[in-house]
Design an enzyme around this catalytic site. Structure first.
Site, PDB file in Angstrom:
ATOM      1  N   CYS A  99      47.539  33.561  11.337  1.00 23.84           N
ATOM      2  CA  CYS A  99      46.354  33.337  12.170  1.00 23.84           C
ATOM      3  C   CYS A  99      45.339  34.475  12.057  1.00 23.84           C
ATOM      4  CB  CYS A  99      46.758  33.149  13.624  1.00 23.84           C
ATOM      5  SG  CYS A  99      48.201  32.108  13.808  1.00 23.84           S
ATOM      6  N   HIS A 375      41.644  26.232  17.349  1.00 25.63           N
ATOM      7  CA  HIS A 375      42.246  27.306  16.554  1.00 25.63           C
ATOM      8  C   HIS A 375      42.549  26.835  15.130  1.00 25.63           C
ATOM      9  CE1 HIS A 375      44.570  30.623  15.263  1.00 25.63           C
ATOM     10  NE2 HIS A 375      45.721  30.341  15.827  1.00 25.63           N
TER      11      HIS A 375
END
Lengths: 428, 134
Positions: A99, A375
């Site tokens: 991420c 996200h």
């Protein structure tokens, strides 16, 4: 041997600036509507136009891409995207730090500029997760964990962030889960309040409005009902988790001494610190589970490089707005402590008391955060910069625009803290 | 590394131990650094004087979660408790926690409760687990 500061947060001697930054709308759902190339192309074209950059101005293309290899059977994404942008014929690379890929991409661009290898770098993050079976999504998200020490013993990604949450609740709320989970829910409520003003968010709606749409007027009744807010991994419930998202984001970063910096760009935002470092993987080996030591180390280095005293009041005097990595609400609690915005033992309380809302001590995630904005894994780090640049230029909708900004900060984490980046931006 | 050993200091060997229902870790005989992630050369002092040690299997829950949405491989035991256990030796390790009653009604804080090692058998694979002590 280099000093820790020089190793983690290079001196940035060529005064790098962001000349253009853009993100696509973030979306989710069962049907795929856009490809990795579509999303990268849309964001990068917009960022290049803002920077006044033509393809021949770009010296290096960095593509941040996390899940394509598993979810889409697509690797080799740097040339794939270069083709779309007319960038064939220059060096390109694709990188993956879970991420944190987007921020590691930016950091790598800055090191290329620092070294004199490149004057202008295009960094693009792109991710497609819609239209993929749930089991595949789970497999893909787990790939950021440890395939031998974590995954076989049932440590899912929500599970690992739940374990941070449990330990925080144990230490800060004396194991009172009701109180702890209420504090976590305040983070989700705040993020969704901010997302209402973000036209590019995946969920531009408050949880209060969502509850009302389902006929529930009391938002706490909605949040405490296991039918509307089921447990994913105790103590985290559905509304504590960020969604799976399709999205792209891109930025053009340049050395101030390059011709592009002063010719055609509409504006420039200075990067005064960029810190990247590595933490423990597996999670269990880390010295603490109420902090991500790598994020704390990156924050310390970034503050030092930016000339900010690493103390809560001093930091908040300079840093007026921050985008932090809230893949789960417990992750935002970790961020508040690791950035030293609040004392480590006060982070749950700070979240609950609205001290991180717009108008509070330090507005956090005015975009809606990963939680409500969405996200798209590898695009997230660059999308954080998009919001901060909008803040610094005074271009946010009035309800979420922070006034009298000196500095803006981005905090981006990979996995459970195996990778961490902190960037600090200033308007020129 | 001792010449006689057919137990190399590799992750593959650690995984084999788990399949043999043993939890082991490496220890540097010179600086006494211990690690559940094996190394053949000590990452602290550079010594090659490394040995495998058997963990006591006794410890306490450092943190945990009750997972309602399991990965496909663990569907059969869901909802289950997953945790990080602090071993008596001071090392921490991930494992499934068994012996927790009323998992569905989310029992009070389990942090600090003592546990003993056991191994679950699922699809003919051995999975590292710890049972809550009575």
């Amino acid at each position: 041997m280099k000093s820790e500061l020089d190793r983690i947060a290079p001196p940035l001697r060529r005064n790098p600036v962001i000349l253009g930054v853009a993100q696509t709308t973030f979306t989710g759902g069962k049907t795929r509507t856009r490809t990795l190339r579509d999303l990268a192309g849309e964001a990068a074209t917009e960022a290049m136009m803002e920077a006044g950059a033509k393809p021949e101005d770009i010296d290096l293309l960095i593509v941040a891409q996390a899940a394509g290899g598993i979810a889409l059977n697509q690797l080799h994404t740097a040339p794939l995207i270069a083709e779309r942008l007319g960038l064939v014929g220059i060096p390109s690379l694709r990188l993956e730090n879970a991420c944190a890929s987007g921020s590691v991409g930016l950091h790598t661009a800055l090191t290329a500029i620092e070294a004199g290898w490149a004057d202008n770098v295009l960094v693009v993050g792109t991710e497609v997760l819609s239209g993929i079976p749930t089991a595949m999504i789970q497999k893909m998200i787990s790939a950021g964990g440890d395939a031998n020490y974590e995954i076989p013993v049932g440590a899912t990604f929500p599970g690992m962030y739940a374990m941070f949450g449990t330990r925080i609740i144990h230490e800060q709320a004396k194991g009172n889960f009701k109180e702890g989970m209420e504090a976590l829910a305040h983070i989700a409520l705040k993020d969704h309040h901010n997302a209402v003003y973000n036209k590019k968010a995946q969920f531009p709606i408050s949880i209060e409005e969502l509850a009302q749409k389902r006929g529930v007027n009391d938002v706490w009744a909605f949040l405490n009902d296991p039918k509307t807010n089921p447990v994913v991994s105790w103590p985290l419930r559905l509304f504590d988790c960020s969604p799976t998202t399709d999205g792209g984001a891109a930025c053009v970063v340049s050395a101030t001494d390059s011709a592009l910096s002063f010719s055609s760009a509409k504006h420039a935002i200075k990067i005064i610190a960029s810190a990247q470092t590595t933490g423990d993987l597996p999670q269990c080996v880390a010295p603490t589970l109420t902090s991500l030591p790598a994020a704390r180390q990156a924050a310390k280095a970034a503050y030092k490089r930016a000339g900010i005293v690493d103390e809560p009041a001093a930091i908040k005097k300079r840093v007026k707005v921050a985008e932090v990595h809230d893949c789960f609400t417990s992750a935002e609690v970790l961020a508040l402590g690791d950035l030293n915005l609040f004392p480590q033992n006060e982070t749950l309380r700070a979240a609950k008391e609205g001290r991180t809302a717009v108008g509070g001590e330090i507005p956090i995630n005015t975009s809606g955060g990963l939680k409500a904005k969405g996200h798209p894994i590898a695009a997230t780090g660059i999308a954080q910069l998009f919001t901060l640049v909008e803040q610094l230029l005074g271009k946010m909708p009035p309800a979420v625009q922070v006034k009298n900004i000196d500095l803006a900060l981005a905090h981006n984490v990979g996995g459970t803290g195996g990778s961490a980046c902190v960037n600090i931006l200033e308007r020129l | 590394m001792s010449a006689k050993t057919n137990e190399p200091f590799t992750e593959e060997q650690w995984l084999k131990f788990v399949q043999q229902k043993q939890l082991k870790f490496v220890e540097c005989q010179d600086c006494h650094k211990m690690s559940v992630i094996p190394f053949a050369v000590c990452t602290t002092c550079g010594s090659r004087n490394i040995t495998w040690k058997q963990a006591s299997g006794q410890g306490s829950i450092y943190t945990y979660t009750i997972t309602a949405v399991p990965p496909p491989e663990l569907q059969a035991i869901a909802p289950y408790v997953a945790g990080v256990v602090e071993l008596q030796e001071g090392l921490r390790i991930n494992g499934i926690i068994t012996g927790v009653e009323n998992v569905n009604s989310y029992p009070a804080d389990l942090v600090g409760k003592t546990v003993s090692i056991e191994f679950l058998e699922l699809d003919r694979k051995s999975i590292l687990a710890f049972r809550l002590n009575a």
